[in-house]
Design a protein around this motif. Sequence first.
Motif, short mmCIF file in Angstrom:
data_model
loop_
_atom_site.label_atom_id
_atom_site.label_comp_id
_atom_site.label_asym_id
_atom_site.label_seq_id
_atom_site.Cartn_x
_atom_site.Cartn_y
_atom_site.Cartn_z
N ASN A 34 38.55 16.47 74.87
CA ASN A 34 39.01 17.03 76.14
C ASN A 34 40.52 16.74 76.26
O ASN A 34 40.93 15.74 76.86
CB ASN A 34 38.23 16.41 77.30
N ASP A 35 41.33 17.61 75.66
CA ASP A 35 42.78 17.40 75.66
C ASP A 35 43.37 17.53 77.06
O ASP A 35 44.36 16.88 77.39
CB ASP A 35 43.46 18.40 74.71
N VAL A 87 43.10 11.57 91.69
CA VAL A 87 44.00 10.62 91.03
C VAL A 87 45.00 11.33 90.13
O VAL A 87 46.18 10.97 90.07
CB VAL A 87 43.17 9.59 90.20
N LEU A 88 44.54 12.39 89.43
CA LEU A 88 45.38 13.07 88.46
C LEU A 88 46.07 14.31 89.02
O LEU A 88 46.80 15.00 88.28
CB LEU A 88 44.55 13.45 87.22
N GLY A 89 45.85 14.61 90.31
CA GLY A 89 46.54 15.73 90.95
C GLY A 89 46.10 17.08 90.44
O GLY A 89 46.90 18.02 90.36
N ALA A 90 44.82 17.23 90.09
CA ALA A 90 44.30 18.50 89.59
C ALA A 90 43.61 19.25 90.72
O ALA A 90 42.93 18.65 91.55
CB ALA A 90 43.32 18.26 88.44
N SER A 91 43.77 20.56 90.73
CA SER A 91 43.18 21.36 91.81
C SER A 91 41.75 21.79 91.50
O SER A 91 40.98 22.07 92.42
CB SER A 91 44.04 22.60 92.07
N THR A 92 41.38 21.85 90.22
CA THR A 92 40.04 22.30 89.84
C THR A 92 39.48 21.41 88.74
O THR A 92 40.22 20.71 88.04
CB THR A 92 40.06 23.75 89.33
N ASP A 93 38.17 21.46 88.57
CA ASP A 93 37.54 20.75 87.47
C ASP A 93 38.00 21.30 86.13
O ASP A 93 38.23 20.55 85.17
CB ASP A 93 36.01 20.86 87.55
N ALA A 94 38.17 22.63 86.06
CA ALA A 94 38.59 23.25 84.80
C ALA A 94 39.95 22.76 84.34
O ALA A 94 40.22 22.66 83.14
CB ALA A 94 38.59 24.77 84.95
N ALA A 95 40.81 22.43 85.31
CA ALA A 95 42.14 21.94 84.94
C ALA A 95 42.07 20.61 84.20
O ALA A 95 43.01 20.23 83.49
CB ALA A 95 43.00 21.79 86.19
N LEU A 96 40.96 19.89 84.36
CA LEU A 96 40.75 18.64 83.64
C LEU A 96 39.80 18.81 82.47
O LEU A 96 39.33 17.82 81.90
CB LEU A 96 40.21 17.57 84.60
N GLY A 97 39.52 20.07 82.13
CA GLY A 97 38.69 20.33 80.95
C GLY A 97 37.21 20.12 81.15
O GLY A 97 36.46 20.04 80.17
N PHE A 98 36.75 20.05 82.41
CA PHE A 98 35.34 19.81 82.66
C PHE A 98 34.57 21.13 82.71
O PHE A 98 34.96 22.06 83.44
CB PHE A 98 35.14 19.06 83.98
N THR A 99 33.51 21.21 81.94
CA THR A 99 32.64 22.38 81.95
C THR A 99 31.20 21.90 81.99
O THR A 99 30.86 20.87 81.40
CB THR A 99 32.83 23.23 80.68
N ASN A 100 30.38 22.64 82.68
CA ASN A 100 28.97 22.27 82.82
C ASN A 100 28.15 23.21 81.94
O ASN A 100 27.84 24.32 82.31
CB ASN A 100 28.53 22.40 84.28
N ARG A 101 27.84 22.72 80.74
CA ARG A 101 27.09 23.53 79.79
C ARG A 101 25.78 22.81 79.46
O ARG A 101 25.76 21.95 78.59
CB ARG A 101 27.90 23.76 78.53
N ARG A 102 24.73 23.18 80.15
CA ARG A 102 23.45 22.50 79.97
C ARG A 102 22.65 23.17 78.87
O ARG A 102 22.65 24.39 78.73
CB ARG A 102 22.65 22.53 81.27
N ARG A 103 21.98 22.36 78.08
CA ARG A 103 21.24 22.88 76.94
C ARG A 103 19.94 23.54 77.38
O ARG A 103 19.24 23.04 78.25
CB ARG A 103 20.92 21.76 75.95
N THR A 104 19.65 24.66 76.74
CA THR A 104 18.39 25.36 76.95
C THR A 104 17.55 25.22 75.70
O THR A 104 18.00 25.55 74.63
CB THR A 104 18.64 26.85 77.25
#
Length: 435
Positions: free
Chosen positions: A3-4, A73-90
């Motif tokens: 997660n760069d 803390v990091l001043g990000a407006s969205t989860d995506a800006a911090l590289g967070f994605t919700n990919r649940r396994r099927t």
Amino acid sequence: MDNDELRQARERTESPTQPGECLSRQELADLVNQHIAVHHETQAVTDANYIGKLERGVIRWPGALYREALRAVLGASTDAALGFTNRRRTVVKLADVDRKQFLRSVGLGVGALTLAPVAARLQGSEPTPVPSRVGTAEIGQIATAAKVFASWDHTYGGGLAREAVQAQLQWSAGLLDASCDEALRGPLRSAIGYLAHTCGFMAFDAYAHDDATHAFQFGLACAEEAGDWHLRAKILSSMARHAIWIGKPDEGLTWIEHALVRADRLTATERAMLHTAHARALAKMRRTRDALAAVGRADDEFAHATPANDPPWMAYYDHAQHVGDTGHALFDLAVHGHRPLDATARLTDAVTGHTDAYARSRAISQIKLATLTMATGDPAEAAVIGQAALDIAGTVRSRRAADDLRELSRYAHRHSRTPEVAALRQRIHTVVAAS
């Protein structure tokens, strides 16, 4: 994949203690914990190791409170800006669907079954939404999931389904942010805490020790916020067992002493469980007299056990579990010179009493019995017991059982010229290597 985005956001943020330097992982963890404590009055357990897992992409979708704190803390407006994605396994069972239809649905020709692209397409992009309001149905479902996963753990060990439980716990933790009738907040926290305990113990059994610690701590916080003394005792007991197993019996004693606070609020079965863990810690510390006294207290409490009064997670603690756990404590005394007969009798009783639903406990008790017999009795008899234990251990994915097998092999080394023992050691090597 790393997660760069998160790592770069941290490195762009200045350290509060070292001007001109970037924020360290531990500093970020401390600021996240502080934010959650101030804004939600909840104790968080983030540390540098957890931040490292986020940056390495091991965890792609932390809980809602953690995402909020990291954004702040990091001043990000969205989860995506911090590289967070919700990919649940099927999970798709090819046997349950028409093969041709399935291959076409994932964009492959009928004759071109290539597992890598198929597996990639199974990474679902549509997460199950967290409901905005929680009721008795959701609470019951979480408790049922915890019970089902715990049953799987007892039978097959923690090595196969741990990630599924971790994902379920992450989703369930999101329910803490949903609206809920005040009368249901306690039961909701208890259900999630029960699931966290199941998740933690499976991680412990798989030797994912950091994950186990985090899950236990989260579950303990849920239990304490719910005022659930029974769940609190169970989680502290498992935290003690975990500490004892990884070579920290003194820490285990501390957790048990915490658990025994207001023991009058617990059932006799729960008190027996705690005194047993107490005995195991004391035995590891070679405090023979104290350990024997703790076994005596455990026996006295278990003699008054009334299963109908116990919470659901205590169903496992029957006669076989009690004699097995106390037998483990006495094992640590017996291999260092104390009388082995009581430990042998208890472990034998445990092996006989454990049903197929508790295959891991039966395997571990039988391995311990073989080891004790190898150390203090007839090595040929020990080899027979060990071979029977391997029949069960081969069906269980448990790093704890594998380590116990290695211990048996070490005790058997001095009897290697006995043919039965040599055959046992060879089979242990094969089973442990396969696991």
